[in-house]
Design an enzyme around this catalytic site. Structure first.
Site, PDB file in Angstrom:
ATOM      1  N   GLY A   1       0.823  -1.198   0.000  1.00  0.00           N
ATOM      2  CA  GLY A   1       0.000   0.000   0.000  1.00  0.00           C
ATOM      3  C   GLY A   1       0.855   1.244   0.000  1.00  0.00           C
ATOM      4  N   ALA A   2       1.916   1.228   0.799  1.00  0.00           N
ATOM      5  CA  ALA A   2       2.825   2.363   0.890  1.00  0.00           C
ATOM      6  C   ALA A   2       4.034   1.931   1.706  1.00  0.00           C
ATOM      7  CB  ALA A   2       2.137   3.565   1.534  1.00  0.00           C
ATOM      8  N   MET A   3       5.059   2.799   1.744  1.00  0.00           N
ATOM      9  CA  MET A   3       6.290   2.486   2.460  1.00  0.00           C
ATOM     10  C   MET A   3       6.819   3.723   3.150  1.00  0.00           C
ATOM     11  SD  MET A   3       8.490   0.377   3.418  1.00  0.00           S
ATOM     12  CE  MET A   3       9.896   0.807   4.447  1.00  0.00           C
TER      13      MET A   3
ATOM     14  N   GLU B   1       1.796   5.692   7.482  1.00  0.00           N
ATOM     15  CA  GLU B   1       3.189   5.832   7.059  1.00  0.00           C
ATOM     16  C   GLU B   1       3.858   7.012   7.745  1.00  0.00           C
ATOM     17  OE1 GLU B   1       4.212   3.311   5.631  1.00  0.00           O
ATOM     18  OE2 GLU B   1       2.280   2.512   5.006  1.00  0.00           O
TER      19      GLU B   1
ATOM     20  N   HIS C   1       4.920   6.060  11.248  1.00  0.00           N
ATOM     21  CA  HIS C   1       6.131   5.241  11.254  1.00  0.00           C
ATOM     22  C   HIS C   1       7.389   6.086  11.467  1.00  0.00           C
ATOM     23  CE1 HIS C   1       5.381   1.044  10.669  1.00  0.00           C
ATOM     24  NE2 HIS C   1       4.719   1.172   9.531  1.00  0.00           N
TER      25      HIS C   1
END
Length: 893
Positions: free
Chosen positions: A264-266, A301, A304
């Site tokens: 989905g995303a990083m 994200e 994070h």
């Protein structure tokens, strides 16, 4: 691809690295066919580890030079590692020069190309596909990155941290950009982007008084779809400062959207790379669900940055340290933004539905593993619902046991102790407990940590006994946990059980005073179940109450009680806890569905339940989104999980029968809801209240079309088709199209054709078009036939993960009746796609392979046919580690 069985990595074998990499200076000369990577590292021995060779990980690299302190040295490459021996005792400089071919990288791991640009994905082990390195999360270094590329083709050059220098090369034909990230990070957080992109910018000032530049980069033409992502990012920055005192620590924060992305995303430090699905949205192309998804993933994200980046995981077994915690944080963020208690409850119900749909079956299948796994063959296979969603529930239980303020104190202590470190799940739990020494968590910490080490979904058994003479209510709670692979016996967990008692006659909340307590009693409290069986006795009750247990889903368990339908109807009508009110409605429907599946297949929606559901639909104060959730029947997969042996076709037939009965019995009420909950014509807004109204209207329209098709009336399908044509937003347009497709109306086909013509140039919308057709309720095999036909559609491609998921995952995971066919054609479809995908993108292939995890639960003839299909995949000699682990564990031979 590798043949044979891959080595198993075990948590108990963890050892610190023999060397530390302190700084990394990377220079990229970017070319799609042949990119040159110059890697200059400052390395020193780990004095706590015996002297040994330096082994740097690398895959699919062409090695051209190795220098130590500027001089050539001997080396060897073995088992995908660059091995150097006889290295200096003092800190030294190691220079490694390699080339790679990004345009050939279909795995989308490491450095690859998409739509003419360069992008990276390094988690979990993609950095080794860029350069030789100690590619493990406990090796944290400070990075300086220089990017060189053709200026016309790649005008935007991005990497982690702060831009410190840029300019032209070769007389302006090429250019460069130099980036510096001041914070040590593991290699999995490295990122670069070189592409032709446009940018939405916003300058903000944080509470701490520091100025920051926020940027969202997309392809030209997509800029009008970035406003919501930017708003979500601003809200995320503000929320993390307000809730946990955590500030943005870089001058700029960047999001880049790419269409080819496995995840989905990083959360790469300062440079988040996103799947376009979780960035691009405007009313014409995105649904309310898309808007909420973007808000959640952007928040996830960004959060994070502290829970994953500033403090990262020591090894990949600790993955939930960052993922479970950050899922919890993004859930809390979305709930806080939702505002009203009802909207917060809707978010909580959605999260629990996700957990039950994905994680509970995982806990009951061959891939069952603890939140902190003990071993893996391919780490990519452990980005699972257990690590993410159950991990979030473990964190939520900690907050329940120490309170919201106590949890915030624990977070503060966690960062004071571990900022800049790579740590473990135990370190996090210890910080929360130490910050709350008088809490149940602190007193039972070792036992609580069994949530990290034991797999499986615990069962909580509840029995209540009322003593009219003594005016007491005695609640007996016991717990058990089924065996899972490698763990036949389970020790008791620490399970917080939030509860209330509801008056049987008037539905009022009753006082909860335990025997021996002198303090005034409240109407809700948390019991802590830590033994196999415990008893709790409440006093001062004039009549037998109805227990409302596990309020807010206070623990990720299966609750087994003796509540009758009459008692569930009381909770449905009166429970002050929205989650348990919804749960009561779901259980009433589930009881009838299961009785029919286990019996003669005939399901009946009786008058008391119809009246109760009608009352919910007309309730004057309940949120529309809550009503939609409560009036949606349990899904076929969830029904299957309640059975020892599963006949998917029988489940489908029973559920479709009940769905039709609900549509017919409440026909006039659905008409009322369709009219009453229309959103005023004042422009689209994705706010929770408006989205809830649209959701309920679309549910009503789906039921009205279903009833109309059954009695061959053109009225409501005609209204749905007109709404489809006239809609000014994607939620209403797709809702109307779904109503036609779900009812198998004759108007579905022209609507699908019109939809494709309208949005043929919008990739994310065409994904919805594929997914809608593949997940439609099966009827006479038509849906499966359509899905198989769509494989040949000009717009379909296995190489784009979003497109592959939109068709293959939608069919194999979201449509049991179309997938599980008596002629085994669905299993042949699955095996063919897994093998095709494995040759292109093993990560995606492994995720598709998980569709067969629960094959042993199937009745015949499905079971034998499923096993044959899995065995066919497992027999392929050239199979990736990712897929091999899934299918061999599924077979369990």
């Amino acid at each position: 691809m590798r043949e044979g069985t891959a080595a198993v990595t075990r948590r108990e074998d963890y050892a610190p690295p023999a060397y530390w990499i302190k700084t990394v200076d990377l220079t990229f000369d970017l070319d799609p066919a042949k990119t040159l990577v110059f890697n200059r590292m400052q390395i020193e021995r780990n004095e706590q580890v015996p002297v040994q060779a330096l082994r740097l990980d690398g895959e699919d690299l062409n090695l051209t030079r190795v220098l130590v302190n500027g001089e050539s040295v001997s080396f060897r490459v073995e088992n995908h590692q660059l091995v150097l021996e006889n290295l200096p005792a003092e800190p030294f400089t190691l220079e490694v020069r390699t080339t790679c071919a990004p345009e050939k990288n279909t795995q989308l791991s490491g450095l690859y190309t998409s739509s003419g640009g360069f992008f990276t994905q390094c988690e979990a082990q993609g950095f080794r596909r860029i350069t030789y390195f100690l590619d493990r999360p406990d090796v944290m270094a400070v990075y300086t990155v220089t990017l060189k590329a053709d200026k016309a083709r790649f005008p935007v050059l991005l990497s982690n941290g702060n831009l410190i220098e840029q300019g032209e090369l070769d007389g302006g034909h090429k250019h460069y950009a130099k980036w510096s990230d001041p914070f040590p990070k593991p290699s999995y957080l490295f990122a670069l982007v070189a592409a032709k992109l446009v940018c939405r910018e916003q300058k903000i000032r944080s509470r701490s008084g520091r100025d920051h530049l926020l940027q969202v980069y997309v392809r030209a033409g997509d800029l009008d779809k970035t406003e919501h992502a930017m708003r979500s990012l601003i809200a995320s920055v503000a929320w993390d400062e307000a809730r946990f005192g955590l500030s943005l620590d870089l001058d700029r924060f960047m999001i880049v959207a790419v269409s080819d992305f496995n995840m989905g995303a990083m959360e790469n430090k300062g440079l988040n790379i996103f799947n376009t699905k979780y960035v691009l949205a405007n009313p014409a192309t995105a649904t309310d669900t898309d808007f909420f998804g973007i808000e959640s993933v952007v928040g996830h994200e960004y959060f994070h940055n502290w829970t994953g980046n500033r403090v990262t995981c020591r090894d990949w077994f600790q993955l939930s340290l960052k993922e479970g915690l950050t899922v919890f944080r993004d859930q809390e963020f979305s709930q806080d933004l939702a505002g009203s208690p009802s909207a917060r409850a809707v978010k909580r119900i959605d999260d629990v539905r996700t957990l039950r749909q994905h994680q509970f079956p995982e806990d009951a299948g061959p891939m069952a593993h603890p939140v902190r796994p003990d071993s893996y063959m391919a780490i990519d296979n452990f980005y699972t619902a257990t690590v993410y969603d159950k991990g979030a529930e473990v964190v939520r239980m900690m907050q329940t046991l120490v309170g919201r303020e106590g949890f915030a104190r624990g977070m503060t202590l966690y960062f004071e102790r571990h900022d800049g470190q790579a740590v473990t799940c135990d370190d996090f739990a210890q910080a929360i407990a130490d910050a709350n020494p008088d809490s149940a968590l602190a007193r039972q910490l070792d036992q609580f940590k069994r949530w990290y080490s034991q797999a499986g979904t615990p069962r909580v058994h509840a029995r209540g006994y009322y003593n009219a003479e003594m005016r007491t209510y005695r609640l007996e709670l016991s717990q058990s946990c089924p065996p899972t692979p490698g763990q036949p016996d389970k020790a008791p967990f620490v399970i917080p059980v939030a509860l209330g008692l509801v008056g049987r006659d008037d539905g009022r909340a009753l006082p909860l005073q335990l025997v021996g307590e002198n303090a005034a009693a409240g109407t809700e409290r948390v019991l802590v179940l830590s033994e196999t069986t415990q008893h709790f006795e409440f006093v001062g009750l004039d009549a037998e109450p109805v227990p409302s247990l596990l309020r807010g889903f206070s623990a990720p368990v299966v609750l087994e009680d003796t509540l009758s339908d009459a008692e569930l109807l009381i909770l449905l009508a009166h429970d002050h806890d929205p989650f348990n009110r919804w749960e009561a409605g779901q259980r009433l429907a589930l009881n009838r569905l299961l009785a029919a599946v286990k019996g003669d297949g005939q399901v009946h929606l009786d008058a008391p339940v119809i009246d109760a559901l009608r009352a919910v639909l007309h309730h004057p104060t309940l949120d529309a989104a809550f009503k939609e959730l409560l009036l949606t029947l349990p899904g076929e997969s969830y029904i299957a999980e309640q059975l020892e042996e599963v006949d998917p076709q029988r489940i489908h037939a029973v559920r479709e029968s009940l769905r039709l009965q609900l549509a017919q019995a409440l026909h006039a009420d659905w008409e009322w809801a369709f009219d009453h909950y229309q959103v005023a014509n004042e422009g689209y807004s994705p706010d929770a209240a408006s989205a809830g109204r649209r959701g309920l209207v679309n549910l009503a329209l789906g039921n009205l079309c279903l009833a109309a098709v059954e009695r061959q009336s053109p009225l409501w399908p005609g209204k749905a088709y007109q709404r489809f044509k006239d809609a000014d937003n994607m939620t209403d347009r797709l809702g109307a199209l779904s109503a036609l497709v779900g009812a198998h109306s004759e108007l579905a086909e022209p609507a699908l054709e019109r939809f494709h013509a309208l949005f043929k140039d919008e990739a994310l919308v065409i994904d919805k078009w594929f997914a809608l057709q593949a997940s439609a309720p099966e009827k006479d095999g038509k849906v499966f036939a359509r899905a198989r036909q769509l494989l040949s559609h000009p717009d379909f491609s296995l190489r784009n993960p979003n497109r592959a998921r939109s068709l293959i995952t939608a069919l194999c995971f979201s449509n049991p009746a179309a997938f599980h066919r008596r002629d085994a054609a669905g299993y042949v479809f699955w095996a063919d796609r897994v093998l095709e995908l494995d040759a292109i993108n093993p990560q995606l292939a492994a995720r598709v392979a998980r569709a067969m995890d629960r094959w042993r639960q199937l009745a015949e003839p499905y079971r034998s046919a499923a096993r044959e299909a899995i065995a066919r995949v497992a027999a392929r000699a050239e199979l990736s580690d990712d897929v091999r682990e899934i299918v061999t564990r599924a077979l369990g031979d």
